[in-house]
Scaffold this active site. Structure first.
Site, PDB file in Angstrom:
ATOM      1  N   GLU A  76       0.860  -1.248   0.100  1.00 25.16           N
ATOM      2  CA  GLU A  76       0.071  -0.138   0.005  1.00 25.16           C
ATOM      3  C   GLU A  76       0.926   1.289   0.130  1.00 25.16           C
ATOM      4  O   GLU A  76       0.354   2.211  -0.693  1.00 25.16           O
ATOM      5  CB  GLU A  76      -0.864   0.083   1.320  1.00 25.16           C
ATOM      6  CG  GLU A  76      -1.920   1.200   1.489  1.00 25.16           C
ATOM      7  CD  GLU A  76      -3.115   1.088   0.787  1.00 25.16           C
ATOM      8  OE1 GLU A  76      -3.250   0.156  -0.196  1.00 25.16           O
ATOM      9  OE2 GLU A  76      -3.794   2.020   0.882  1.00 25.16           O
ATOM     10  N   ASP A  77       1.824   1.289   0.892  1.00 27.92           N
ATOM     11  CA  ASP A  77       2.595   2.437   1.144  1.00 27.92           C
ATOM     12  C   ASP A  77       3.889   2.630   0.243  1.00 27.92           C
ATOM     13  O   ASP A  77       4.541   3.806   0.252  1.00 27.92           O
ATOM     14  CB  ASP A  77       2.766   2.814   2.576  1.00 27.92           C
ATOM     15  CG  ASP A  77       1.610   3.003   3.307  1.00 27.92           C
ATOM     16  OD1 ASP A  77       0.584   3.210   2.655  1.00 27.92           O
ATOM     17  OD2 ASP A  77       1.669   2.949   4.536  1.00 27.92           O
TER      18      ASP A  77
END
Ligand code: MN
Length: 702
Positions: A76-77
């Site tokens: 996700e990051d």
């Protein structure tokens, strides 16, 4: 500050060295991937996945869950692809991370809004590998623990979502400790003042209770020793959020909730549970009907325990839970307690784990059966939130209502105006009674009409506070305006017979009379008259000043229009219809009841001008009026159908039909028919007479 080394040390108490090393590797990978990123608090980002892994370690989760926890924000990051994780850590771990990432992208605004897709994803992820949800829950728990750094609005949104989505899921999976922490943290973030106030009150109460708690604890411990049984006695307290909910939901006072003393007895084996139960029932008298055996019949989430309530000294209620150490572990950590992934596939999972897996399996099957996501989501929600129903507007919006809600509740939930002008409803496209309790998944459409008004009978079946309040309010307004209207007509009728009119009475005189009655405005006086609380005759004499106590000479009757509304009703005993000679009886608070002139029930007060007034029917009277007919006829086949079609042919409407006697040859049928007036009734009777075999038709009156 926890480090990877301290975690590794804890892990080595229940994982092998190879597995601990894999967790270490995942940590270092995450540390690199998140390099340079910081949390809102200023700490290095990797402290967050490490904390999440620590939460899972508390629950003794397996190494793959811990690795997924370390890596859960990497996709996700940091833009690292799932494939990269697969080649580094294998398929299982990368699938877990992918599942958690997909859950993270969801936004649960409220549980009722159309997040069918999101819920479905979550359930799918859970069904594929329930560890995904456990990692996600741990992630959420750490975020809740560190919520303070966020802005007020974001904090409240996350807290609300936690209370509405994550706490119920934790509960459903039997994870009591996590649920309690979610609820208390969520409560604190949503209502910091209330949470603080309850916390202080609990602290104060704890001091006051200490002596009694110690006494009870001692007496139970002694009792166990005397009987030669091993057991640990623990005092327990309700968590803040559950106290708050009890105060709100059941409207109980704080002291009332705190007046209960609760203990848990942890023993070695199941057999001992029942023996301890016997011992404490011997010690204090048990409260009848409060004993529950969740050992023999576990709760849906796998929870097991014995529950009983005792009368302690001076009658203090004591709640006791008795369970084994294993059950205690299970009650706190639920599905995470007996993590069986390490055991072989064919070994049967047991206890809460088996149950939770069964639930998830059920969800998966349901999803395949439901086909569309909205239907599916309904089923999952019913499972998670059993006290609510979820129904759809025709446009597909989900509305959340308390269990037992009806179409009227639904209408008011959509909009007050919709509720106030509602006349009928369609449930799943079929006309249905407004009083029918709604079922989850139904589509509800409200039919409204301009000028329609709430029906007082709705108050008998609505369940939501909103519907109840608005119906009452609307009825009050309606009743007032109708009472004023009727009151004015009644008063003017009497005034006219004194050759006067309300408009002709001097304003000072009106004010003086209002003053005498301690009323503010003329409408209040008229309302009182309309409701039957004051006699128009008496008021008229006061308005025309004293000394004029002649009975009116040429008192003309008041005309009934059929549109008087709530303040005028038709007597059930004699069911008058337009054309019948009638008289009005004023009943205090209820308004006017119209009787037949010949009705026996009013014969004694018939000529008392303070109680009865002359009425006639207005020329343009409207409405439908019920009359009861008794038809004697020779018995024949299909007789009800014959009667019904005759009434129909004369434009009458059958409201009720019943067959009273039947001696083989003669039948007696009671009909309640609605008609416009006497002429209409005559037409109906004529049609009925024309039927073969009809012997006699009588209109019934008291
Ligand atoms: Mn996270």
């Amino acid at each position: 500050m926890p480090s990877i080394d301290s975690l590794a040390e804890r892990l080595s108490t229940y994982l092998g060295p190879d597995q601990v090393n894999l967790v270490r590797r995942a940590y270092f990978y995450a540390e690199q991937a998140h390099d340079g990123q910081r949390r809102r608090s200023g700490e290095a980002y990797v402290t967050h996945p490490l904390a999440v892994a620590n939460i899972l370690a508390d629950m003794h989760m397996d190494h793959q869950s811990l690795m997924a926890a370390m890596l859960h924000d990497v996709i996700e990051d940091t833009g690292i692809a799932k494939e990269a994780l697969t080649s580094q850590f294998g398929e299982t771990v990368s699938e877990l991370v992918d599942g958690v990432s997909k859950l993270t992208q969801m936004n649960f605004e409220t549980k009722a809004e159309a997040q069918a897709e999101n819920f479905q994803k979550m359930a799918m992820a859970m069904a594929r590998d329930i560890r995904v949800i456990l990692v996600k829950l741990a992630d959420r728990l750490h975020n809740m623990r560190t919520l303070e750094v966020l802005s007020g609005e974001k904090r409240r949104r996350i807290a609300k979502e936690t209370l509405e989505i994550y706490a119920p899921i934790a509960n459903r999976l039997g994870m009591h400790s996590m649920r309690v922490e979610f609820e208390d943290l969520g409560f604190k973030a949503m209502h910091p003042m209330r949470s603080e106030r309850i916390r202080t009150a609990v602290k104060r109460a704890r001091g006051n209770r200490k002596e009694i708690v110690n006494k009870i604890e001692e007496s139970i411990t002694h009792c166990l020793e005397r009987e030669g049984m091993q057991g640990v006695v623990i005092g327990r307290e309700k968590h803040l959020y559950s106290i708050y909910q009890k105060m709100r939901g059941k409207r109980r006072a704080f002291n009332e909730i705190m007046d209960v003393y609760a203990f848990r007895i942890i023993v070695d084996k199941v057999d001992t549970c029942y023996r301890v139960l016997g011992a404490v029932h011997n010690l204090y008298k048990p409260l009848p009907g409060r004993f529950k055996d969740y050992i023999a019949i576990p709760k849906a989430n796998g929870y097991q325990s014995l529950h009983t309530t005792l009368f302690g000294m001076h009658g203090v209620p004591i709640e006791i839970q008795i369970r084994t150490r294993e059950m205690e572990e299970l009650a706190n950590n639920g599905i995470a307690a007996h993590w069986l992934y390490k055991s072989s596939e064919d070994e049967q999972p047991k206890g809460s784990h088996a149950r939770a897996r069964q639930w998830v399996k059920g969800i998966l099957e349901l999803q395949q059966r439901a086909g569309n996501s909205l239907e599916f989501i309904e089923s999952v929600k019913i499972d998670l939130f059993p006290d609510e129903v979820y129904v759809f507007t025709p446009k597909g919006r989900i509305m959340e209502l308390p269990k037992g809600s009806t179409a009227v509740d639904f209408a008011y939930a959509v909009h007050t105006d919709v509720g106030n002008s509602c006349i009928a409803c369609r449930i799943n496209r079929r006309l249905a009674p407004l009083s029918q309790a709604l079922e989850s998944g139904s589509t509800v459409e409200i039919v409204t009409a301009p000028g329609a008004r709430p029906n007082p009978a709705w108050l008998n079946f609505v369940v939501t506070g909103k519907a109840r309040t608005h119906i009452r309010h609307a009825l009050k307004l309606q009743r007032r305006s109708e009472s004023i209207n009727l009151g004015e007509r009644l008063l003017n009728k009497v005034l006219t017979s004194f050759a006067s009119h309300l408009d002709k009475v001097p304003a000072e005189r009106v004010q003086a009379v209002l003053g005498e009655y301690r009323l503010e405005i003329i409408e209040d006086l008229l309302e009182d008259i309309g409701l039957g609380n004051r006699m128009a005759y008496v008021v008229a004499r006061r308005l025309l000043s004293e000394g004029n106590d002649q009975l009116p000479s040429a008192e003309g009757p008041l005309a009934i229009r059929g549109t008087e509304g709530l303040v005028l009703s038709y007597a059930k005993c004699c069911t008058p219809i337009p054309g019948d000679p009638i008289v009005g009886y004023l009943s205090a608070g209820k308004g006017m009841v119209v009787h037949l002139d010949s009705c026996k029930n009013i014969s004694e007060i018939r000529h008392n001008p303070e109680k009865c007034i002359q009425l006639n029917w207005a020329k343009d009277v409207t409405g439908e009026f019920n009359v009861e007919l008794r038809v004697e006829l020779e018995h024949q086949r299909g007789l009800i159908a014959l009667l019904a079609s005759s009434v129909n042919a004369a434009d009458g409407n059958i409201e009720k039909i019943s067959m009273d006697e039947r001696d083989g040859r003669i039948s007696v049928v009671q009909l309640v028919v609605s008609v416009h007036d006497r002429v209409h009734l005559a037409r109906v009777i004529k049609k009925l007479r024309a039927l073969t075999g009809v012997i006699r038709i009588t209109r019934m009156r008291a």
